[in-house]
Design a protein around this motif. Sequence first.
Motif, PDB file in Angstrom:
ATOM      1  N   SER A  61      55.546  46.782  46.725  1.00 64.54           N
ATOM      2  CA  SER A  61      56.178  47.198  46.177  1.00 64.54           C
ATOM      3  C   SER A  61      55.464  46.929  44.787  1.00 64.54           C
ATOM      4  O   SER A  61      55.721  47.565  43.732  1.00 64.54           O
ATOM      5  N   GLU A  62      54.182  46.639  44.520  1.00 65.65           N
ATOM      6  CA  GLU A  62      53.319  46.144  43.428  1.00 65.65           C
ATOM      7  C   GLU A  62      51.863  47.449  44.200  1.00 65.65           C
ATOM      8  O   GLU A  62      51.516  47.262  43.244  1.00 65.65           O
ATOM      9  N   ARG A  63      52.382  47.931  44.589  1.00 66.18           N
ATOM     10  CA  ARG A  63      51.319  48.867  45.405  1.00 66.18           C
ATOM     11  C   ARG A  63      49.804  48.140  45.155  1.00 66.18           C
ATOM     12  O   ARG A  63      49.266  48.627  45.515  1.00 66.18           O
ATOM     13  N   LEU A  64      50.226  46.601  45.930  1.00 65.69           N
ATOM     14  CA  LEU A  64      49.147  45.381  47.040  1.00 65.69           C
ATOM     15  C   LEU A  64      49.200  45.375  48.165  1.00 65.69           C
ATOM     16  O   LEU A  64      49.935  45.366  48.846  1.00 65.69           O
ATOM     17  N   TYR A  65      47.847  45.984  48.661  1.00 58.82           N
ATOM     18  CA  TYR A  65      48.087  45.585  49.591  1.00 58.82           C
ATOM     19  C   TYR A  65      46.214  45.092  50.683  1.00 58.82           C
ATOM     20  O   TYR A  65      45.995  45.295  51.394  1.00 58.82           O
ATOM     21  N   GLY A  66      45.743  44.487  49.528  1.00 61.40           N
ATOM     22  CA  GLY A  66      45.469  43.314  50.229  1.00 61.40           C
ATOM     23  C   GLY A  66      45.928  42.261  51.325  1.00 61.40           C
ATOM     24  O   GLY A  66      46.389  42.277  51.962  1.00 61.40           O
ATOM     25  N   MET A  67      44.764  41.424  51.658  1.00 66.29           N
ATOM     26  CA  MET A  67      45.234  40.563  52.229  1.00 66.29           C
ATOM     27  C   MET A  67      45.281  38.421  52.423  1.00 66.29           C
ATOM     28  O   MET A  67      45.842  38.307  53.187  1.00 66.29           O
ATOM     29  N   PHE A  68      45.613  38.450  51.065  1.00 66.28           N
ATOM     30  CA  PHE A  68      46.247  37.180  51.001  1.00 66.28           C
ATOM     31  C   PHE A  68      47.696  37.641  50.752  1.00 66.28           C
ATOM     32  O   PHE A  68      48.080  37.899  49.462  1.00 66.28           O
ATOM     33  N   ASP A  69      48.446  36.857  51.308  1.00 66.86           N
ATOM     34  CA  ASP A  69      49.854  36.715  50.964  1.00 66.86           C
ATOM     35  C   ASP A  69      50.733  35.648  50.671  1.00 66.86           C
ATOM     36  O   ASP A  69      50.321  35.162  51.506  1.00 66.86           O
ATOM     37  N   VAL A  70      51.059  35.414  49.335  1.00 67.83           N
ATOM     38  CA  VAL A  70      51.390  33.783  48.728  1.00 67.83           C
ATOM     39  C   VAL A  70      53.190  34.117  48.917  1.00 67.83           C
ATOM     40  O   VAL A  70      53.331  34.771  48.144  1.00 67.83           O
ATOM     41  N   TRP A  71      53.238  32.776  49.227  1.00 64.31           N
ATOM     42  CA  TRP A  71      54.371  32.255  49.346  1.00 64.31           C
ATOM     43  C   TRP A  71      55.131  31.475  48.432  1.00 64.31           C
ATOM     44  O   TRP A  71      54.502  29.951  48.742  1.00 64.31           O
ATOM     45  N   ARG A  72      55.735  31.176  48.364  1.00 66.71           N
ATOM     46  CA  ARG A  72      56.834  29.876  47.108  1.00 66.71           C
ATOM     47  C   ARG A  72      58.113  29.622  47.793  1.00 66.71           C
ATOM     48  O   ARG A  72      59.634  30.331  47.931  1.00 66.71           O
ATOM     49  N   PHE A  73      58.400  28.416  48.491  1.00 63.02           N
ATOM     50  CA  PHE A  73      59.389  28.174  49.121  1.00 63.02           C
ATOM     51  C   PHE A  73      59.794  26.550  48.274  1.00 63.02           C
ATOM     52  O   PHE A  73      58.618  25.894  47.795  1.00 63.02           O
ATOM     53  N   GLN A  74      60.624  26.342  48.790  1.00 63.83           N
ATOM     54  CA  GLN A  74      61.527  24.781  48.592  1.00 63.83           C
ATOM     55  C   GLN A  74      60.375  23.230  49.121  1.00 63.83           C
ATOM     56  O   GLN A  74      60.363  23.514  49.803  1.00 63.83           O
ATOM     57  N   GLY A  75      59.060  23.218  47.709  1.00 58.42           N
ATOM     58  CA  GLY A  75      58.905  21.785  48.810  1.00 58.42           C
ATOM     59  C   GLY A  75      57.931  21.918  49.777  1.00 58.42           C
ATOM     60  O   GLY A  75      56.617  21.451  49.490  1.00 58.42           O
ATOM     61  N   PRO A 265      48.156  53.638  50.235  1.00 56.73           N
ATOM     62  CA  PRO A 265      48.118  52.670  49.307  1.00 56.73           C
ATOM     63  C   PRO A 265      47.648  53.947  48.422  1.00 56.73           C
ATOM     64  O   PRO A 265      47.591  54.093  47.312  1.00 56.73           O
ATOM     65  N   GLU A 266      46.683  55.068  48.550  1.00 54.25           N
ATOM     66  CA  GLU A 266      46.801  56.471  47.809  1.00 54.25           C
ATOM     67  C   GLU A 266      48.173  56.588  46.533  1.00 54.25           C
ATOM     68  O   GLU A 266      47.909  56.815  45.757  1.00 54.25           O
ATOM     69  N   THR A 267      48.988  56.927  47.311  1.00 48.10           N
ATOM     70  CA  THR A 267      50.337  57.266  46.582  1.00 48.10           C
ATOM     71  C   THR A 267      51.621  56.146  46.627  1.00 48.10           C
ATOM     72  O   THR A 267      51.862  56.328  45.873  1.00 48.10           O
ATOM     73  N   GLY A 268      50.758  55.236  47.363  1.00 45.62           N
ATOM     74  CA  GLY A 268      52.095  53.917  47.888  1.00 45.62           C
ATOM     75  C   GLY A 268      53.842  53.979  48.366  1.00 45.62           C
ATOM     76  O   GLY A 268      54.384  54.068  48.031  1.00 45.62           O
TER      77      GLY A 268
END
Length: 776
Positions: A61-75, A265-268
Amino acid sequence: MKSMEHVDAVVVGSGFGGAVAAYRLAEAGLATVVLERGRPYAPGDFPRSPAEMGKAFWDPSERLYGMFDVWRFQGCDAVVSSGLGGGSLIYANVLLRKDEKWFVHEQALPGGGYEHWPVTRADLEPHYDAVEKMIGVQRYPVEHAPYSETGKTQAMQDAAAQLGLEWFRPPLAISFAEHPEAVPRPRVPLAEQPYPNLHGALRTTCRLCGECDIGCNDGSKNSLDHTYLSAAAHLGADLRTLTEVKGIRLREGGGYLVDYVRHDPETGGRAAGTLGCARLVLAAGTYGTTRLLLGSRLPGMSRALGTRFSGNGDLLTFLFNATGRDRKPLDPGGAPVITSAIRLPDELDGGQGRGAYIEDGGYPAFVDWVRQGLDVPGQITRAAEFLWERFLQFLSGEPDTNLSAELAELAGGTRTVGTLPMLGMGRDVPDGVLSLDRAGRLTADWSVKTSREYFDRLRTTMQRIGDVLGADYEDNPLWLRKRVISVHPLGGAPLGRHPGEGVCDRFGEVFGLPGLYVADGAALPGPVGANPALTIAALSERMCRQMIHGDLGPGAGAAKGSAPPGGEVDGGGRAEGRTSLSFTEEMKGRYVAGAAEPCTGERGERLAFRLTITLDDVERFLTDPQRQARAEGWIDWPGGGGRRRVERGRFHLFVPDDGGGGHKEMRYRLHFTDVRGEPRTLAGWKNLCDGPPTRVWPDTTTLYYRVHAGHTGEGEPEGRALGAGTLHIRLADFLEQLTTFRTEGPDGASALHRFGRFFLGELWDVYGPDDCRAAP
């Protein structure tokens, strides 16, 4: 209108479960497509500069297609991977087996309920071996220079000795030598594999740069793209990258439809598509797979979906001002991220509390980001802004569970001499629940509360290690809010003995949905304790073995107390005190579509099967006039979609011919499903007719058969005949078959002897001289 594409099997994700499945399915001759949301990374492609690292996160959604996917959850927070090779691109190479006694059975959980593993270490042992052989493991070679002078390795060994704890060097998926027999040396070209590397790039041995967790630009890391996925591609698997699966549906007539988008990735931009398959393997990671299953709303899904979530006890802490054997500040660089481990025993094997592992961490060796134009004050400003936004989010409860775009603004950092990261993992309490909120976003209800005793023990041990090394111990900042950051999220679609306990059976097939499998961390019913990569891969190896060959025993797809697709004759496999016998038979020949009767000509298409025949109770089998046994395995029929698992099989030995005349038959009735999900029955027979002994070989090695529509049982009206043919046992296959006889139970040798005498006696009764057969 463009027709929809259909293949034998689709694998979603290319991590440790998906890569194994891709290779094994392709090896079995199935048309296999792998859908991976991330991009491929050849050696040299991994980001290193501040500008590159700022784009190394996954958030389309931010036109980022890299390899780190970071998540935030409760706890908890979590870091997972996106790219061809999945988590193997960013993990620290450790391939440890789950401790034998940590495969718990109905162990009570502090918050209620229990943890149960429907598989054992013995079940996984041969599959652990297969994964290690395929990936290639070596231990950190401290016997040789320059590896023998690694400060952090020595420090861990010294601390363990003083604290009376077990220290060892775990198997690592790293090439320190060009081949296993060679002397380890940095920067040496690796020997070629039996299959070409899909990247076509030069790989060299480890240069001790500590960049394992941000992608190995030398190819020294034996990641899945260099091993299982390269082998799968060599065998014809279609690896499609930047292809993100958005949903799964049932296909009319059987099988599944997979809806996906193709990222540009070129056009999103994104292009939508759908792929049909008979077998669907979900290996999109704990979060990806669980979210797909939750969002699919497939009928009959177990209520256990979303349960048993945990972070595998992950805990990151730091030792500051640590010193080595020379009393100089400890340098955590100049080595792989992890070189050694300390084991904390579990209460199940002599310890106190839940077991854990503590491993030495490290930093990348490059320190010149600042020199590359990094604006340090600006970086600090961005960090302050990020933390302030997180603080406001914490107060307001704003549900932003994906932090990749924000963290992309914070990429950077330097290595600190004297600082030793400590990486802990172990048996935390798997009582978390994953679910979807009203907006369709994944949420996790988990906290450290029920695992507090485990984490306190882990932190105390890390503090003691710091004391030995003269270091100052510090928790990671998240712990102040009683949060952990995990790189090993597990659970959500757990294995179980029945749908009330798990989403999948002990082979990874989803209860009530034949052909749908889970092959990643989501399937684990609790923490591995050790690094989970090897166990996930071994479970996938076992899943594929059962899916393709069907010879690991009954239970695939069956609820507790129901008849499994393998067709148990006695309703529960070998009973206590009885002896079972099994052997494997392979036959090959031709199939003629539209033929009503078998023919012996060479026309038609190829068809073959490999079956494991099991007599659950030899004594009962020999006294039963029907002499019925289970038949499990696969049918290989290109016209039906390649190798198809026998969902239910029956074999009858030496039963009277229905037409009379004293002839006998060996009968086969095999239920399977073709590539379009249509039920099919292969009904076959071998004719044992009165004749000279020279007829024994052709009669016992020739099978006549028909393929019928539908699944029909013995004595039921047959469905429409689709075709017919003839199969044969080749001499080489027969000689192999003689080596496959196995018994299980208290009377194995005697049971095998009785079966052999019975078999030869029946042949004598048919083919022996008439006067001898008539004698009293």
